[in-house]
Enzyme design. Structure first.
Site, PDB file in Angstrom:
ATOM      1  N   GLU A  75       4.298 -11.255  13.500  1.00  0.00           N
ATOM      2  CA  GLU A  75       3.757 -12.007  14.884  1.00  0.00           C
ATOM      3  C   GLU A  75       4.224 -13.493  14.881  1.00  0.00           C
ATOM      4  O   GLU A  75       4.384 -14.197  15.841  1.00  0.00           O
ATOM      5  CB  GLU A  75       2.271 -11.826  14.716  1.00  0.00           C
ATOM      6  CG  GLU A  75       1.564 -12.126  16.051  1.00  0.00           C
ATOM      7  CD  GLU A  75      -0.020 -12.010  15.998  1.00  0.00           C
ATOM      8  OE1 GLU A  75      -0.393 -11.536  15.044  1.00  0.00           O
ATOM      9  OE2 GLU A  75      -0.383 -12.270  17.229  1.00  0.00           O
TER      10      GLU A  75
ATOM     11  N   ARG B 113       0.852  -1.157   0.087  1.00  0.00           N
ATOM     12  CA  ARG B 113      -0.001  -0.091  -0.044  1.00  0.00           C
ATOM     13  C   ARG B 113       0.846   1.347   0.071  1.00  0.00           C
ATOM     14  O   ARG B 113       0.403   2.277  -0.359  1.00  0.00           O
ATOM     15  CB  ARG B 113      -0.851   0.023   1.315  1.00  0.00           C
ATOM     16  CG  ARG B 113      -2.129  -1.143   0.900  1.00  0.00           C
ATOM     17  CD  ARG B 113      -3.202  -1.432   2.044  1.00  0.00           C
ATOM     18  NE  ARG B 113      -2.626  -1.852   3.145  1.00  0.00           N
ATOM     19  CZ  ARG B 113      -2.567  -3.497   3.380  1.00  0.00           C
ATOM     20  NH1 ARG B 113      -2.930  -4.057   2.389  1.00  0.00           N
ATOM     21  NH2 ARG B 113      -1.942  -3.706   4.437  1.00  0.00           N
TER      22      ARG B 113
HETATM   23  C1  PRP Z   1       0.748  -3.998   6.737  1.00  0.00           C
HETATM   24  C2  PRP Z   1       0.917  -2.349   6.307  1.00  0.00           C
HETATM   25  C3  PRP Z   1       2.686  -2.063   6.771  1.00  0.00           C
HETATM   26  C4  PRP Z   1       2.708  -3.007   7.976  1.00  0.00           C
HETATM   27  C5  PRP Z   1       2.888  -2.384   9.154  1.00  0.00           C
HETATM   28  O1  PRP Z   1       1.339  -4.312   5.554  1.00  0.00           O
HETATM   29  O2  PRP Z   1       0.553  -1.938   5.261  1.00  0.00           O
HETATM   30  O3  PRP Z   1       3.320  -2.396   5.629  1.00  0.00           O
HETATM   31  O4  PRP Z   1       1.772  -3.995   8.001  1.00  0.00           O
HETATM   32  O5  PRP Z   1       3.182  -3.356  10.395  1.00  0.00           O
HETATM   33  P1  PRP Z   1       4.415  -3.100  11.190  1.00  0.00           P
HETATM   34  O6  PRP Z   1       4.409  -1.618  11.619  1.00  0.00           O
HETATM   35  O7  PRP Z   1       3.822  -3.859  12.356  1.00  0.00           O
HETATM   36  O8  PRP Z   1       5.262  -3.736  10.541  1.00  0.00           O
HETATM   37  P2  PRP Z   1       1.056  -6.064   5.456  1.00  0.00           P
HETATM   38  O9  PRP Z   1       1.740  -6.818   6.341  1.00  0.00           O
HETATM   39  O10 PRP Z   1      -0.497  -6.460   5.733  1.00  0.00           O
HETATM   40  O11 PRP Z   1       1.674  -6.578   3.897  1.00  0.00           O
HETATM   41  P3  PRP Z   1       0.819  -6.237   2.674  1.00  0.00           P
HETATM   42  O12 PRP Z   1       0.934  -4.642   2.616  1.00  0.00           O
HETATM   43  O13 PRP Z   1       1.767  -6.719   1.629  1.00  0.00           O
HETATM   44  O14 PRP Z   1      -0.605  -6.624   2.575  1.00  0.00           O
END
Ligand code: PRP
Length: 177
Positions: free
Chosen positions: A101, A64
């Site tokens: 996690e 994103r």
């Molecule tokens: C989400 C979000 C961030 C991250 C934040 O991505 O878009 O990149 O988690 O989490 P943190 O601060 O605990 O590291 P996600 O892991 O869902 O991956 P994606 O964007 O590929 O769906």
């Protein structure tokens, strides 16, 4: 704080309980993308903050960060660097893993994407633990970049208004609910 655009941005983020797993409150930015005026407000707030700061690169985190980063980069005249999940980049890449996690994940950046001393901002939609942003900062610093700040639409309350990761400020627009 106090900017009238923030309420509209906050209202356009949908909170989905128990997604993608039980107990997780998912902050869904897709409703915001369907409202061009609100989408523009979010991009404009970052552009107003970083314009004129001699930022050479906006680095966006997959997935994103790829939605907001390029719009900010183009508006401030910076290059856009995609920080990708593993095994997506065809060239030589730096790699930094981070703890989730359950297990670990990894971000990669092409060697040569940024020159030593160039000033960079890291962009993502959300910061929770900060593990992802910390890996992004480490990637850029391995290439010799000067990471000025991290920017996210949504952050945990502890990140509001200013918090540091690896010594770098984190700028967020709204708190996660
Ligand atoms: C989400 C979000 C961030 C991250 C934040 O991505 O878009 O990149 O988690 O989490 P943190 O601060 O605990 O590291 P996600 O892991 O869902 O991956 P994606 O964007 O590929 O769906």
């Amino acid at each position: 704080a106090g900017d009238p655009r923030l309420q509209g941005i906050s209202d356009a983020i949908r909170v989905v309980p128990h997604f993608p797993k039980p107990g997780i409150m998912f902050n869904d930015i897709t409703p915001l993308l369907l409202r061009p005026a609100v989408f523009k407000d979010a991009v404009d707030m970052f552009v107003e903050r970083y314009r004129g700061m001699d930022i050479a690169a906006v680095a966006g985190i997959e997935a994103r960060g790829f939605i907001f980063g390029p719009a900010i980069a183009l508006a401030i005249g910076a290059k856009f660097i995609p920080l990708r999940k593993p095994k997506k980049l065809p060239g030589d890449a730096f790699s930094e893993s981070y703890v989730l996690e359950y297990g670990t994940d990894c971000l990669e950046m092409h060697v040569g994407a940024i020159e030593p001393g160039e000033r960079a901002v890291v962009v993502d939609d959300l910061v929770a633990t900060g593990g992802t942003l910390s890996a992004a900062i480490r990637l850029l610093e391995r290439a010799g970049a000067d990471v000025v700040e991290c920017a996210c639409l949504i952050g945990l309350p502890k990140f509001k208004d200013f918090y540091k990761l690896n010594g770098k400020p984190v700028y967020i627009l709204v708190e996660s609910r």
